[in-house]
Design an enzyme around this catalytic site. Structure first.
Site, PDB file in Angstrom:
ATOM      1  N   ASN B 127       0.561  -1.324  -0.068  1.00  0.00           N
ATOM      2  CA  ASN B 127       0.060  -0.227   0.034  1.00  0.00           C
ATOM      3  C   ASN B 127       1.111   1.232   0.095  1.00  0.00           C
ATOM      4  OD1 ASN B 127      -1.704   2.232   0.525  1.00  0.00           O
ATOM      5  ND2 ASN B 127      -2.223   1.308   2.695  1.00  0.00           N
ATOM      6  N   CYS B 130      -0.012   5.311   1.721  1.00  0.00           N
ATOM      7  CA  CYS B 130      -0.010   5.913   3.115  1.00  0.00           C
ATOM      8  C   CYS B 130       1.231   7.002   3.175  1.00  0.00           C
ATOM      9  CB  CYS B 130       0.476   4.646   3.948  1.00  0.00           C
ATOM     10  SG  CYS B 130       1.401   3.342   3.382  1.00  0.00           S
TER      11      CYS B 130
END
Lengths: 252, 291
Positions: B127, B130
């Site tokens: 991810n 972030c």
């Protein structure tokens, strides 16, 4: 087992202006597990919006059916209030963990629609007294068949004032269990005035804006007394009063 | 059954539907409800090096045509994930892809290094949406060179394939996808939620504690279709589509745009049985067009 089911609206009733009940068809497997304090996630529209479901506590169960009670507050509840008998409604449930049905005498304290789950609970416990508060008589959800006291802000039923005003009249030694449910501000006020020993035996039916309702999305967090958060939907909605960080909890 | 299969990382699936990170937990709740049928793989909630409590509530708010969330990567930290959660996840009937988040480039690799101790993960999803704490909070995904470095660090640590989940909010999605491919990613996820906010104009109140959140909605589907299409033109690695899926038709549209597999997220919150509902719908539609 928790399942997503299609139910049938068996009855719709307007209990008072803006407050409705829907009686929905249910099978044995659902009814067996739909204990006091558990809830269902209702798909309020067959179209994509409103997008997520709306949670409702089980108000009452009967043979072949159960009932939810709600006040029209927004888009979701407005859609639901327009359903008529014979309509189909998808319902996921029963969900969450409900009240621990402990022996001993119970005191039930409810604010407004927070009392919606009490009929289901009162029938299964030794219910000694119900304290109810609401803005006016038409917002009060009565729990029939049990000794009760109520307070309304406009004085249209019972004492004029808040449910907290009734606490002075309670003989705490009579009770070994308390159920507390209502708007967060009301529950904070009540919890702040309960004797310590009573807070220890108080079970709170919490509420929060919910996403999934089954423990995955972590949208419905409630500040926990030990730090971190509880998931309203799966740690609760019924949790011990002592597990909540009452100072941090601001509610819906 | 049409016998149709979809594949990812040398594995064949009888469904193209993957459960998106954040909306399925680690899959246990869906398993308990019997709703992993039709699911090709589950992508876990984000796992970080240290435990994260997540953001203060309210964390979600529904708007007229979608949902804003600001959960804040709440998770028990990678050690707990490896010692307690993954051993239980071996009981899942479907593969688990572990989503990984970090605050620094090295942290992604550190989390993956810990996850490598477990035999359970099928792969990882990285991810990069972030905030990069060491770069002042700008998302890792904002800079292709950062995406490439993170991918390379993860690739050097991992024995398993991984997808880099790109952000639609900063930078160019095709440049980021190319950077991930260059860094050794085995796929890219296109994409993540869109930065959004809602404010009550009467009171000035902003419902989310963190003010802004990730916006998701079935209405976003064309935004995903476009991004999947342009990404597929740019890279050779598989593209996992994510964003706006609520119907079997949406799954087929994203596959037609070039996706290898399709994720369902927000709609899963609405319909926990999405796996089977979408898979069955896809198979029916395919049978209708090719009798």
């Amino acid at each position: 087992m928790t399942r997503d089911r299609e139910t049938l609206v068996l009855e719709r009733e307007e209990l008072s202006p803006g407050i409705f009940s829907l009686t929905l068809s249910a099978g044995e497997d659902f009814l067996r597990e739909a204990g006091p304090g558990r809830f269902v996630q209702v798909e309020v529209s067959p179209g994509p919006f409103p997008l997520v479901r709306r949670p409702f506590t089980v108000n009452r169960t009967d043979a072949g059916s159960f009932r939810i009670v709600f006040e029209v507050k927004g888009r979701g509840t407005d859609e639901l209030s327009h359903l008529t008998e014979g309509a189909r409604l998808r319902v996921l449930g029963p969900l969450g963990s409900g009240y621990r049905l402990l022996p001993g005498r119970w005191l039930l304290i409810g604010g407004g629609m927070g009392a919606a789950g009490f009929p289901c609970l009162a029938d299964r416990i030794d219910c000694g007294l119900v304290l109810l508060g609401a803005s006016s008589a038409s917002r009060l959800l009565e729990v029939g068949g049990f000794s009760s006291m109520c307070a309304t802000e406009d004085g249209s039923r019972g004492a004029r004032g808040l449910v907290t005003d009734l606490l002075d009249r309670v003989r705490w030694d009579d009770f070994s269990n308390v159920a507390l449910c209502g708007p967060v501000a009301m529950m904070k006020a009540v919890a702040g005035r309960l004797p310590d020993a009573i807070l220890e035996v108080t079970q709170v039916s919490a509420e929060a804006r919910m996403g999934c309702g089954w423990g995955a999305c972590e949208g419905c967090s409630i500040p926990a007394s030990g730090g971190g958060y509880l998931k309203c939907c799966s740690d609760g909605p019924v949790v011990p009063a002592t597990s909540i960080d009452w100072d941090l909890w601001e509610g819906v | 059954m049409t016998g149709r299969t979809w594949s990812l990382w040398n594995r064949e699936f009888d469904s193209p539907v993957i459960l998106a990170s954040g909306t399925a937990g680690f899959g246990f709740e869906l398993m308990d409800m019997g709703y992993l049928d039709g699911v090709a793989a589950v992508i876990s909630k984000a796992t970080t090096l240290r435990p994260r409590k997540g953001n203060p509530p309210p964390r979600i708010v529904e708007t007229r045509f979608g949902l804003l969330n600001s959960v804040g990567l709440a998770n028990p930290g990678v050690e707990e994930v490896v010692t307690r959660i993954l051993p239980e996840a071996s009981a899942l009937p479907v593969p688990l892809i572990v989503n990984v988040a970090g605050e620094t480039e090295q942290e992604f690799a550190s989390v993956v290094e810990m996850l490598e101790k477990s035999p359970v993960p099928f792969g990882y999803e990285i991810n990069v949406s972030c905030p990069n704490v060491s770069e002042g909070g700008v998302a890792f995904g904002a800079s292709p060179s950062t995406v490439e470095r993170v991918s390379r660090l993860v690739g050097q640590t991992s024995s398993r394939p991984f997808s880099v989940k790109l952000t639609p909010n900063e930078g160019s999605i095709t440049e980021s996808a190319l950077a991930a491919q260059e860094g050794g990613a085995g796929a890219v996820t296109v994409c993540n939620t869109f930065l959004g906010m809602t404010v009550d104009w009467r009171t000035g109140m902003i419902p989310l504690e963190r003010k802004v959140g990730g916006y998701s909605s079935p209405a976003l589907l064309p935004l995903t279709v476009a991004r999947v299409h342009i990404t597929c033109q740019a890279v050779d690695i598989p593209v996992l589509a994510s964003g706006g899926v609520s119907r079997p038709e949406d799954v087929l549209e994203l596959l037609a745009a070039g996706a290898s597999m399709v994720q369902v997220g927000t709609w899963l919150m609405r319909r926990p049985g999405s796996g089977a509902e979408l898979r069955d719908g896809v198979l029916e539609l395919l049978e209708d067009v090719s009798p």
